[in-house]
Write an enzyme that holds these catalytic residues in place. Structure first.
Site, PDB file in Angstrom:
ATOM      1  CD  GLU A 119      -2.570  13.948   8.430  1.00 41.42           C
ATOM      2  OE1 GLU A 119      -1.829  14.543   7.644  1.00 41.42           O
ATOM      3  OE2 GLU A 119      -2.465  12.743   8.678  1.00 41.42           O
TER       4      GLU A 119
ATOM      5  CG  HIS B  82      -3.043  13.783   4.231  1.00 36.98           C
ATOM      6  ND1 HIS B  82      -3.035  13.366   2.917  1.00 36.98           N
ATOM      7  CD2 HIS B  82      -2.848  12.664   4.973  1.00 36.98           C
ATOM      8  CE1 HIS B  82      -2.852  12.052   2.866  1.00 36.98           C
ATOM      9  NE2 HIS B  82      -2.732  11.600   4.104  1.00 36.98           N
TER      10      HIS B  82
ATOM     11  CG  HIS C  36      -5.106   7.594  11.093  1.00 34.14           C
ATOM     12  ND1 HIS C  36      -6.008   7.790  10.067  1.00 34.14           N
ATOM     13  CD2 HIS C  36      -4.344   8.702  11.114  1.00 34.14           C
ATOM     14  CE1 HIS C  36      -5.783   8.960   9.491  1.00 34.14           C
ATOM     15  NE2 HIS C  36      -4.761   9.528  10.110  1.00 34.14           N
TER      16      HIS C  36
HETATM   17 FE   FE2 Z   1      -0.480  12.049   8.122  1.00 35.42          FE
HETATM   18 FE   FE2 Z   2      -3.644  11.303   9.577  1.00 33.27          FE
END
Ligand code: FE2
Ligand code: FE2
Length: 271
Positions: free
Chosen positions: A39, A68, A181
């Site tokens: 993404e 995203h 992340h």
């Molecule tokens: Fe995300």
């Molecule tokens: Fe991400």
């Protein structure tokens, strides 16, 4: 089956690291199936057609997306043309593409891949992920026609991710989180046999703020004022994800290992 999941690929650095290292991991770890979250692979925002093709060529069998998903507008079309792209099941009722599909792994074995978005602390009020997952889990019970199944839970809150993990326990082979992340240290096999990790972490440069060059995020945190654009950090990339071995007969997990390869983070993996 030996399955590798790689977390959010961040920008050009992430793409290059996947292209350079995934073929070797496929060979060395004798992987049967690889799922990559893409993404953020195009400049940190979404995934272009060209970059999706690059991840597939590097050895991803399936690419999952996230909030995203459609930041790169060509994905609106490409996710209809390319079956190996999975967008969140509950992104929007009018979203193109699909949120769950059965794929073929080595030796003709079938693998279900699905993705859902969470609701807690997310930018939009997505539909309930649990009721989105229920019919998918029901249609593909472990030990049935699919040899393995992987659910990507894409959300902010570790509580919601753990909730999805327990909801799927014994009903999917793997539940793995994405979106934050940052890898969590909780890779485990849940009581009923589902491999779980709250967040796989990103495939990106960790000398950053969640994959972005740190100057602009720091300026915004410290001053409360924007001063420029967010740009993906490009130095040493750590590939982060989850390695799982599953039993073809039961469809459940028999081994789970966190993966952190290369770059700045402490190293770990199945080898
Ligand atoms: Fe995300
Ligand atoms: Fe991400």
């Amino acid at each position: 089956m030996r399955i590798l999941f790689l977390g959010d690929v961040m920008g050009r650095g992430g793409r290059q690291a996947v292209a350079e290292r995934l073929p070797g991991l496929r060979r060395d770890w004798r992987l049967d199936f690889v799922v990559v979250n893409g993404e953020n692979a195009t400049g940190g925002r979404g995934l272009s057609t060209e970059h999706a093709k690059g991840l597939l060529e590097a050895g991803a069998d399936v690419i999952t997306l996230g909030d995203h998903a459609f930041d790169q507008k060509d994905m609106l079309r490409f996710c209809e043309a390319e079956p190996r792209i999975i967008r969140p099941l509950n992104y929007s009722k009018s979203a193109p593409g699909t949120g769950a599909r059965v794929f073929e792994a080595t030796r003709g074995r079938k693998v279900l891949v699905a993705q859902v978005l969470g609701q807690v602390f997310m930018s939009r009020p997505y539909d309930d992920p649990f009721s989105a997952l229920e019919p998918v889990l029901k249609a593909h019970p472990p030990g049935g026609a699919v040899a393995a199944s992987l659910i990507d839970i894409h959300c902010e809150a570790t509580s919601e991710k753990m909730g999805v993990g327990h909801f799927c326990d014994g009903r999917a082979s793997i539940v793995v989180g994405t979106h934050t992340h940052v890898p969590t240290a909780d890779a485990t096999i849940l009581p009923r046999g589902t491999a779980f990790q709250s967040d796989a972490g990103m495939c990106g440069d960790y000398d950053s703020v969640i994959g972005m060059q740190k100057d602009e995020p720091l300026r915004r945190f410290v001053t409360g004022m924007p001063g420029g654009r967010f740009t993906p950090a490009m130095e040493e990339v750590t590939l982060c994800g989850l390695y799982v071995e599953t039993d073809d007969r039961t469809g459940l997990a028999s081994r789970v290992e966190m993966v952190r390869q290369g770059g700045r983070l402490s190293q770990t993996g199945p080898a």
